[in-house]
Design a protein around this motif. Structure first.
Motif, PDB file in Angstrom:
ATOM      1  N   LYS A  57       1.115  -1.094  -0.263  1.00  0.00           N
ATOM      2  CA  LYS A  57       0.191  -0.160   0.037  1.00  0.00           C
ATOM      3  C   LYS A  57       1.100   1.239  -0.039  1.00  0.00           C
ATOM      4  O   LYS A  57       0.507   2.322  -0.696  1.00  0.00           O
ATOM      5  CB  LYS A  57      -0.904   0.293   1.387  1.00  0.00           C
ATOM      6  N   ASP A  61       0.885   4.355  -2.809  1.00  0.00           N
ATOM      7  CA  ASP A  61       0.847   5.569  -2.216  1.00  0.00           C
ATOM      8  C   ASP A  61       1.795   6.324  -3.160  1.00  0.00           C
ATOM      9  O   ASP A  61       1.449   7.211  -3.228  1.00  0.00           O
ATOM     10  CB  ASP A  61       0.050   6.018  -1.092  1.00  0.00           C
ATOM     11  N   SER A  62       2.391   5.893  -3.324  1.00  0.00           N
ATOM     12  CA  SER A  62       3.913   6.628  -3.169  1.00  0.00           C
ATOM     13  C   SER A  62       3.987   6.814  -4.624  1.00  0.00           C
ATOM     14  O   SER A  62       4.405   7.446  -4.928  1.00  0.00           O
ATOM     15  CB  SER A  62       5.169   6.512  -3.282  1.00  0.00           C
ATOM     16  N   ASN A  64       1.294   7.203  -6.623  1.00  0.00           N
ATOM     17  CA  ASN A  64      -0.104   8.153  -6.730  1.00  0.00           C
ATOM     18  C   ASN A  64       1.028   9.099  -6.466  1.00  0.00           C
ATOM     19  O   ASN A  64       0.901  10.074  -5.509  1.00  0.00           O
ATOM     20  CB  ASN A  64      -0.960   7.456  -6.263  1.00  0.00           C
TER      21      ASN A  64
END
Length: 64
Positions: A57, A61-62, A64
């Protein structure tokens, strides 16, 4: 320790597929996640699965 749930295993594969769209994996053994043979067969604990989920996750996230 209790084994990871099928839902956790499916979620790990789903997250991996989001990070690596092709070719799509259907099983842990089809990913390049560094797992032992036992873990690749789905024999991981809930704690191990949670840690892998958190890592994937964070990586997603990194991106996006």
């Amino acid at each position: 320790m209790t084994d990871a749930t099928d839902k956790q295993i499916d979620y790990i594969v789903s997250l991996w597929n989001k990070l690596n769209p092709a070719p799509a994996a259907r099983f842990l053994s089809q990913t390049d996640i560094p797992l032992s043979q036992r873990q690749k067969r789905g024999g991981m604990t809930k704690v191990e699965a949670s840690a892998i989920i958190d890592e994937l996750k964070a990586e997603l996230d990194s991106k996006n």
